[in-house]
Scaffold this motif. Sequence first.
Motif, PDB file in Angstrom:
ATOM      1  N   CYS A  84       0.840  -1.197   0.000  1.00 42.14           N
ATOM      2  CA  CYS A  84       0.000   0.000   0.000  1.00 42.14           C
ATOM      3  C   CYS A  84       0.877   1.249   0.000  1.00 42.14           C
ATOM      4  O   CYS A  84       1.779   1.379   0.843  1.00 42.14           O
ATOM      5  N   TRP A 113      -1.098  -2.546  -6.512  1.00 47.11           N
ATOM      6  CA  TRP A 113      -0.961  -1.980  -5.172  1.00 47.11           C
ATOM      7  C   TRP A 113      -2.282  -1.372  -4.695  1.00 47.11           C
ATOM      8  O   TRP A 113      -3.111  -0.927  -5.493  1.00 47.11           O
ATOM      9  N   ARG A 281       8.310   0.861  -5.983  1.00 41.82           N
ATOM     10  CA  ARG A 281       8.439  -0.595  -6.069  1.00 41.82           C
ATOM     11  C   ARG A 281       9.817  -1.063  -5.630  1.00 41.82           C
ATOM     12  O   ARG A 281       9.947  -2.102  -4.960  1.00 41.82           O
TER      13      ARG A 281
END
Length: 289
Positions: A84, A113, A281
Motif C-alpha cells: 500500500c 498496489w 516498487r
Amino acid sequence: MIAEERVSEHDDPRLHWAFLSQAVRDAAYDNNGAVANSPALIEERNRLSAAYRAKPGAVLDLNYAPGERTRWDLYPAADPNAPCLVFIHGGYWQRNSREVFAMVAEGLAAHGWSVALPSHTLAPDASLTQIVGEMRAAMDWLAAHGPEHGISGPIIVSGWSAGGHLTAMLLDHPAVKAGLAISGVYELAPIRDTKLNEALKLTEDEIRTLSPLRLPVVDKPLAIVYGSAELPALVQDARLFHAKRAAAHAPGPLVPIPGEDHFSILAHLRRPDGALVKLARSLLESAAP
C-alpha cells in the motif's frame, strides 16, 4: 525554469537570507509563482482526480479521528495483502486535500498496489504540531483498521511538497516500511520568515522538533526526490537531507528527475511506467521484512 546543471548550492537564496527583502524571501518558496503554467497543471490534476475518485471500489471519507478533514480515501487492491502506498498531499500545510490528488493512485494501482490518501486539518485551524500528530493518528488507524477495508500489506509512506515533510516525520512509525519524499521541505526556520507563516505561526520549539534536518536519522529506506526545475531552496533541502542520512549510513537514494518542476513531477506517480512508481516498487524490495 532552472536547468539541472545550474542548480548549485550557491543558488540557494537562504545563503544571504538576512539581507533579502520580504518579497524575495516569499518568492524563494512560491512554487505556484515559479511555474508559469501551474494553474493549468493544477486544473488537470483536479480533473483527473475527480474522475479517478468516482471509480467503483473506492472507500471514501473514513474518519480516523473526529473532525471534518481527518479522513481517509482508500483504493484497495484486489489482493488485501498487496503493498500500500500512503500519499500525503501538499499545500504548505494550509491548502488542498486528499480529494484533488486521487489521480496519483493510478500508477501503482496498475501494478496491483493499494493506495490510501489522508487529509489533515489545515493551518491556521491547526498548528504544525497538531498536523503531524493527526498524520501519526492516521497511520495508527490504517494499521488497526486497514484490514477491514482490504488493506493488510506493507506500507510505503509518500508525500509531495508539505507532504514530503510529513513523509519524513512519519518514517519512524512502526507501520511504515519505507518512504518516498517528493519535493519536500526539511528545514522550517526560513518558512517562519515568509508569508506562509501568517497561517502556520511556527514556534521555536516546532522549528527544532519538526524540521527533519534537525532530527535523528531514521534507519529505514527513504527515497528523496525533486525535479531539476524546482526552486533552489527545495533542491538544497533535498540534497542536505540526503547528505545527512548518507552520513549516518541510512538507506535510500537522492533522485533528481530531469526537466520536472514542482507540479509536473507528479505525473511520474500517475503513470504506471513513471519514475516515482519504479522508485516505490524498488523501495518495497529494499525494505526490511
